[in-house]
Write a protein that holds these residues in place. Structure first.
Motif, short mmCIF file in Angstrom:
data_model
loop_
_atom_site.label_atom_id
_atom_site.label_comp_id
_atom_site.label_asym_id
_atom_site.label_seq_id
_atom_site.Cartn_x
_atom_site.Cartn_y
_atom_site.Cartn_z
N ALA A 1 0.82 -1.21 0.00
CA ALA A 1 0.00 0.00 0.00
C ALA A 1 0.85 1.26 0.00
CB ALA A 1 -0.93 -0.01 1.21
N SER A 2 2.03 1.20 0.61
CA SER A 2 2.90 2.38 0.69
C SER A 2 3.47 2.79 -0.67
CB SER A 2 4.05 2.12 1.66
OG SER A 2 4.82 1.00 1.24
N SER A 3 3.41 1.89 -1.67
CA SER A 3 3.94 2.22 -2.99
C SER A 3 2.96 2.99 -3.86
CB SER A 3 4.38 0.94 -3.71
OG SER A 3 3.24 0.13 -4.03
N VAL B 1 -2.13 9.47 0.17
CA VAL B 1 -1.45 8.32 0.76
C VAL B 1 -0.69 8.81 1.98
CG1 VAL B 1 0.20 6.45 0.41
CG2 VAL B 1 -1.18 7.26 -1.51
N MET B 2 -1.06 8.31 3.16
CA MET B 2 -0.39 8.71 4.40
C MET B 2 0.30 7.49 5.01
SD MET B 2 -3.36 11.15 6.04
CE MET B 2 -4.65 9.91 5.78
N PRO B 3 1.52 7.64 5.51
CA PRO B 3 2.23 6.51 6.12
C PRO B 3 1.47 5.96 7.32
CG PRO B 3 3.71 8.36 5.72
CD PRO B 3 2.32 8.88 5.54
N ASP B 4 1.59 4.67 7.51
CA ASP B 4 1.00 4.00 8.66
C ASP B 4 2.12 3.68 9.64
OD1 ASP B 4 -0.40 2.56 10.50
OD2 ASP B 4 -1.14 1.04 9.10
N ALA B 5 2.08 4.33 10.78
CA ALA B 5 3.17 4.16 11.76
C ALA B 5 3.26 2.73 12.27
CB ALA B 5 2.96 5.12 12.93
N ALA B 6 2.19 1.96 12.15
CA ALA B 6 2.19 0.59 12.68
C ALA B 6 2.78 -0.42 11.71
CB ALA B 6 0.77 0.18 13.06
N GLY C 1 2.47 -0.66 5.15
CA GLY C 1 1.08 -0.23 5.22
C GLY C 1 0.94 1.27 4.97
N ALA C 2 -0.30 1.67 4.72
CA ALA C 2 -0.60 3.09 4.48
C ALA C 2 -2.06 3.35 4.80
CB ALA C 2 -0.29 3.47 3.04
N VAL C 3 -2.36 4.61 5.02
CA VAL C 3 -3.73 5.06 5.20
C VAL C 3 -4.12 5.79 3.92
CG1 VAL C 3 -5.32 6.42 6.57
CG2 VAL C 3 -3.40 5.26 7.69
N LEU C 4 -5.14 5.27 3.24
CA LEU C 4 -5.53 5.79 1.94
C LEU C 4 -6.86 6.53 2.01
CD1 LEU C 4 -4.81 2.57 -0.20
CD2 LEU C 4 -3.22 4.45 0.32
N ILE C 5 -6.93 7.60 1.26
CA ILE C 5 -8.20 8.29 1.02
C ILE C 5 -8.48 8.14 -0.47
CG2 ILE C 5 -9.42 10.49 1.00
CD1 ILE C 5 -7.76 11.33 3.40
N LEU C 6 -9.66 7.60 -0.79
CA LEU C 6 -10.02 7.29 -2.17
C LEU C 6 -11.25 8.09 -2.59
CD1 LEU C 6 -9.67 3.39 -2.12
CD2 LEU C 6 -7.90 5.10 -2.56
N GLU D 1 -11.56 6.09 5.77
CA GLU D 1 -10.17 5.89 5.39
C GLU D 1 -9.89 4.39 5.29
OE1 GLU D 1 -8.15 9.79 7.58
OE2 GLU D 1 -8.02 7.80 8.51
N TYR D 2 -8.93 4.05 4.46
CA TYR D 2 -8.57 2.65 4.27
C TYR D 2 -7.17 2.43 4.82
CZ TYR D 2 -12.51 2.83 1.02
OH TYR D 2 -13.75 3.01 0.45
N ARG D 3 -7.09 1.75 5.95
CA ARG D 3 -5.81 1.43 6.56
C ARG D 3 -5.46 0.00 6.14
NH1 ARG D 3 -3.23 3.86 10.83
NH2 ARG D 3 -5.14 5.05 11.20
N VAL D 4 -4.57 -0.13 5.18
CA VAL D 4 -4.32 -1.43 4.57
C VAL D 4 -2.81 -1.68 4.45
CG1 VAL D 4 -6.48 -1.55 3.28
CG2 VAL D 4 -4.51 -0.39 2.27
N GLN D 5 -2.46 -2.97 4.40
CA GLN D 5 -1.07 -3.37 4.21
C GLN D 5 -0.73 -3.47 2.71
OE1 GLN D 5 1.08 -3.91 6.84
NE2 GLN D 5 -0.61 -3.13 8.09
N SER D 6 -1.69 -3.88 1.93
CA SER D 6 -1.45 -4.03 0.50
C SER D 6 -2.70 -3.59 -0.26
CB SER D 6 -1.11 -5.49 0.15
OG SER D 6 -2.21 -6.34 0.46
N ALA D 7 -2.52 -3.37 -1.53
CA ALA D 7 -3.62 -2.98 -2.40
C ALA D 7 -3.35 -3.56 -3.78
CB ALA D 7 -3.76 -1.47 -2.47
#
Length: 212
Positions: A82-84, A109-114, A118-123, A135-141
């Motif tokens: 997701a971070s890519s 695309v916002m970094p996920d500190a955990a 991962g990333a926090v996405l707004i679509l 918001e979508y807090r996901v590891q992959s997409a």
């Protein structure tokens, strides 16, 4: 010069027409098998791409991404961290394992500190007036590779029990037609005939005297 009997000419003409029909049907059956073989090879290629390159397919069932991706379009997507992702990408995400996948355009695309990947996405859907309410807090997409309009509707229709059963019967019929054993019957003058096989050359039927 003698003239061949009329009934023999009519028989030869009917046999010729039947031969033409059989050859045409055989070519049609071979063409059908070729088409099915190509479709089968395409399915195998899709399976290999899914396993080796993490490529899968999604069908657009709503108009939230129109006009770029209309209802019924089939899209090939590839799983990435997701971070890519970058703003402007079209991504398919799931908030949870049991939730319905959403395919919208990435706004933020916002970094996920955990998580490092991962990333926090707004679509937002292209046809929508506002961003998605969550918001979508996901590891992959799954990011979009390409899409083909209308193809998804055909794929979904092909998954119905009627379509699967009909294609199975059609395939079995084509295979049976192409590989069914056939025997060409030869007449004494070298032409094909439905009336019966000619006697082997050089042999004398039982009960017939040989002329010397």
């Amino acid at each position: 010069m003698g003239t061949r009997p009329r009934h023999r000419l009519e028989s030869d003409g009917a046999s010729s027409r039947r031969g033409i029909y059989r050859r045409a049907a055989g070519r049609a059956g071979s063409l059908g098998l070729t088409v099915l073989s190509v479709l089968g090879a395409a399915c195998i290629a899709c399976i290999l791409a899914s396993v080796l390159f993490k490529v899968s397919f999604v069908v657009f069932r709503t108009g939230s991404m129109e006009p770029s991706y209309p209802v019924g379009a089939l899209a090939a997507v590839r799983e990435v961290p997701a971070s890519s992702l970058k703003p402007g990408d079209v991504a398919t995400v799931q908030r949870t394992a049991g939730s319905v996948p959403v395919t919208h355009r990435v706004v933020t695309v916002m970094p996920d500190a955990a998580s490092a990947d991962g990333a926090v996405l707004i679509l937002k859907g292209d046809a929508n007036t506002s961003e998605d309410p969550v918001e979508y807090r996901v590891q992959s997409a799954r990011t979009m590779l390409f899409a083909v309009p209308e193809l998804g509707s055909w794929v979904m229709g092909a998954r119905s029990p009627w379509a699967i059963g009909g294609s199975t019967v059609l395939l079995a019929g084509l295979v049976g037609w192409v590989f069914w054993p056939r025997q060409e019957l030869i007449t004494s003058d070298g032409g094909s005939s439905e009336g019966g096989a000619a006697e082997p050359a050089g042999e004398v039927p039982v009960g017939t005297a040989a002329l010397r």
